[in-house]
Design an enzyme around this catalytic site. Sequence first.
Site, PDB file in Angstrom:
ATOM      1  CB  ALA A  98      -0.942  -0.005   1.202  1.00 39.95           C
ATOM      2  CB  ALA A  99       4.052   2.268   1.437  1.00 45.76           C
ATOM      3  N   PRO A 100       3.126   4.487  -0.836  1.00 42.97           N
ATOM      4  CG  PRO A 100       3.534   6.601  -1.752  1.00 42.97           C
ATOM      5  CD  PRO A 100       3.594   5.134  -2.079  1.00 42.97           C
TER       6      PRO A 100
ATOM      7  N   GLY B 253      -1.240   5.907  -2.301  1.00 44.50           N
ATOM      8  CA  GLY B 253      -1.974   6.484  -3.435  1.00 44.50           C
ATOM      9  C   GLY B 253      -3.294   5.769  -3.683  1.00 44.50           C
ATOM     10  CE  LYS B 254      -2.279   2.249  -7.793  1.00 39.73           C
ATOM     11  NZ  LYS B 254      -0.870   2.586  -7.604  1.00 39.73           N
TER      12      LYS B 254
ATOM     13  NE  ARG C 267       7.552   1.782  -0.649  1.00 42.24           N
ATOM     14  CZ  ARG C 267       7.414   2.660  -1.648  1.00 42.24           C
ATOM     15  NH1 ARG C 267       8.367   3.519  -1.888  1.00 42.24           N
ATOM     16  NH2 ARG C 267       6.340   2.654  -2.419  1.00 42.24           N
TER      17      ARG C 267
ATOM     18  CG  ASP D  88      -0.170  -0.685  -7.006  1.00 43.95           C
ATOM     19  OD1 ASP D  88      -0.201  -0.972  -8.206  1.00 43.95           O
ATOM     20  OD2 ASP D  88       0.307   0.386  -6.572  1.00 43.95           O
TER      21      ASP D  88
ATOM     22  CB  CYS E 175       3.436   1.274 -12.737  1.00 47.50           C
ATOM     23  SG  CYS E 175       4.869   1.102 -11.693  1.00 47.50           S
TER      24      CYS E 175
HETATM   25  C1  LIG Z   1       3.983  -0.207  -6.527  1.00 48.21           C
HETATM   26  S1  LIG Z   1       4.437   0.043  -4.894  1.00 48.21           S
HETATM   27  C2  LIG Z   1       2.908   0.400  -4.121  1.00 48.21           C
HETATM   28  C3  LIG Z   1       2.357   1.758  -4.408  1.00 48.21           C
HETATM   29  C4  LIG Z   1       1.082   2.039  -3.642  1.00 48.21           C
HETATM   30  N1  LIG Z   1       0.079   1.040  -3.892  1.00 48.21           N
HETATM   31  C5  LIG Z   1       0.521   3.400  -3.970  1.00 48.21           C
HETATM   32  O1  LIG Z   1      -0.370   3.494  -4.800  1.00 48.21           O
HETATM   33  O2  LIG Z   1       0.961   4.392  -3.358  1.00 48.21           O
HETATM   34  C6  LIG Z   1       4.755  -1.557  -4.316  1.00 48.21           C
HETATM   35  C7  LIG Z   1       4.966  -1.705  -2.831  1.00 48.21           C
HETATM   36  O3  LIG Z   1       5.179  -3.098  -2.553  1.00 48.21           O
HETATM   37  C8  LIG Z   1       6.016  -3.192  -1.436  1.00 48.21           C
HETATM   38  N2  LIG Z   1       6.642  -4.544  -1.423  1.00 48.21           N
HETATM   39  C9  LIG Z   1       7.847  -4.922  -1.862  1.00 48.21           C
HETATM   40  N3  LIG Z   1       8.051  -6.235  -1.656  1.00 48.21           N
HETATM   41  C10 LIG Z   1       6.944  -6.705  -1.085  1.00 48.21           C
HETATM   42  C11 LIG Z   1       6.566  -7.963  -0.599  1.00 48.21           C
HETATM   43  N4  LIG Z   1       7.348  -9.025  -0.684  1.00 48.21           N
HETATM   44  N5  LIG Z   1       5.354  -8.065  -0.059  1.00 48.21           N
HETATM   45  C12 LIG Z   1       4.539  -6.998   0.049  1.00 48.21           C
HETATM   46  N6  LIG Z   1       4.846  -5.768  -0.385  1.00 48.21           N
HETATM   47  C13 LIG Z   1       6.037  -5.634  -0.940  1.00 48.21           C
HETATM   48  C14 LIG Z   1       7.004  -2.058  -1.598  1.00 48.21           C
HETATM   49  O4  LIG Z   1       7.523  -1.661  -0.335  1.00 48.21           O
HETATM   50  C15 LIG Z   1       6.184  -0.986  -2.269  1.00 48.21           C
HETATM   51  O5  LIG Z   1       5.755  -0.010  -1.356  1.00 48.21           O
END
Ligand SMILES: C[S@@+](CC[C@H](N)C(=O)[O-])C[C@H]1O[C@@H](n2cnc3c(N)ncnc32)[C@H](O)[C@@H]1O
Length: 480
Positions: free
Chosen positions: A115-117, A119-120, A143, A183, A236
Amino acid sequence: MDGDNMNLPRLFEDRMRNLLGDEYEEYLKCYHKPYYGGIRVNTLKLSPEEFENLCPFSIKKIPWIPNGYFYDTNEQPARHPYYYAGLYYIQEPSAMTPASLLPVKPGEKVLDLCAAPGGKSTELGAKLQGKGLLVSNDISNSRAKALLKNIELFGIKNAYVLSESPNRLAEHFPQYFDKILVDAPCSGEGMFRKSPSIMKNWEQYGVDYYNKLQKEIIIYAAKMLKPGGMMLYSTCTFSPEENEGTISYLLEECPDIHVVEALPSLEERKGLGLSYEGFDRGRPDWVNGPEQLKHCIRLWPHKISGEGHFIALLKKEGPSDTDKDNSSIRGKILDYKKGNTLSKEAEDFLYNLSNWDDLISQSRILIQKDRVYLVPAEFEEKQGLRTLRQGLFLGEMKKNRFQPSQALAIALKSNQYDKLINLSSKDQDVIRYLKCETLTVEKSNEKGWQLVCVDGYPLGWGKLNNNTLKNMYLPGWRWM
Ligand SMILES: C[S@@+](CC[C@H](N)C(=O)[O-])C[C@H]1O[C@@H](n2cnc3c(N)ncnc32)[C@H](O)[C@@H]1O
């Protein structure tokens, strides 16, 4: 035309040429076009129409997002008091699409797994309208802190913010959620234009690294989905492996899950005033996958005004709960630790808020040490999860005082509290307040906690004594 002056990785160029064929030249031209800035209105605080009347920037509707606007990128919407009032989120237009297409209804249990940061998550929280439960998670603790801030700034009351791995969550929440958003972390090919530094990451890790991660994550997510529930997977990036490939893998592993149509019918679109012109479909042929992958959505930067995204809406077989609005759950004061009760000062403060009864009819009061929270009635406490936030932090009981929180201020509507200091967005005092400076105000007869607002939208607290307003704005959020 080529992408040479972008220094695109050669392997990436070859892959894209291969995928896009005749369209490749058109795609490359995007690297020479300006970036599209987007603003998404926080419908917990105001309607798109109200925002249009209030908005100080020049904006234009994003055709496929009901509450989304393009803004002129010469403007700085993050440097405006309305941003500090949580009236909008600044988000790239195609990144607004996943949360807008996941059909979340008030009262549901919703998980945003990566979910971070925020946006969704902030849009999912707005769609819940304070009813039901939002669990917003990110594996990265740093994050997740940024996520927490955005959830609070948006005034979302019914959210849990966690920082856990998907497998730990799946142990705690088997078949628990009505809706899940994944996401996924991805190779970020759609971000090359906006943030060229991502290309280095792409070269270092590559598509396969992320694809392995995505397959793991989506299977854990599927375990947490209720029968009849829906999950939306998005990235993305453009690579077929990370998109149709991940979904194809899920469909093989979980035969009770199917890809479903995510876009409204033509008639519904008319009614909603939305257009999905330029949206493309998934390509089963790219991964040798099943026909149902055609229901997936591909957003390409040469076909829409945005950077690009992949979206798959999925449904698990089983009966869907149609009416989830759980407003019948009555509130009660819940004290997990015996002997801890609300102090008289806390009770006086909180019970004097207008619509307080409405608030607690959806929630319960939780007291931990001296901290008071409003937690969603739906949530059963889960021990041992890394939790950054549980529901809405209301404030702290300090001896015979109650100190209301920043999160409470920003979650309130100005008509819920009777002592207001309402500043105009054009008044320099707003910026001074946001910089945590002490203000001199004309109001002199109302001692105590004041809710400081900009044009009627709460920003934070101040404490009035004679004409001096002691600034209680959260220092970590101050205007820099
Ligand atoms: C595309 S970004 C998310 C953006 C967010 N949904 C937004 O709209 O602001 C993907 C996120 O997945 C997290 N991530 C990385 N590896 C992961 C894992 N093994 N399990 C869960 N989340 C993970 C990252 O820290 C990152 O914040």
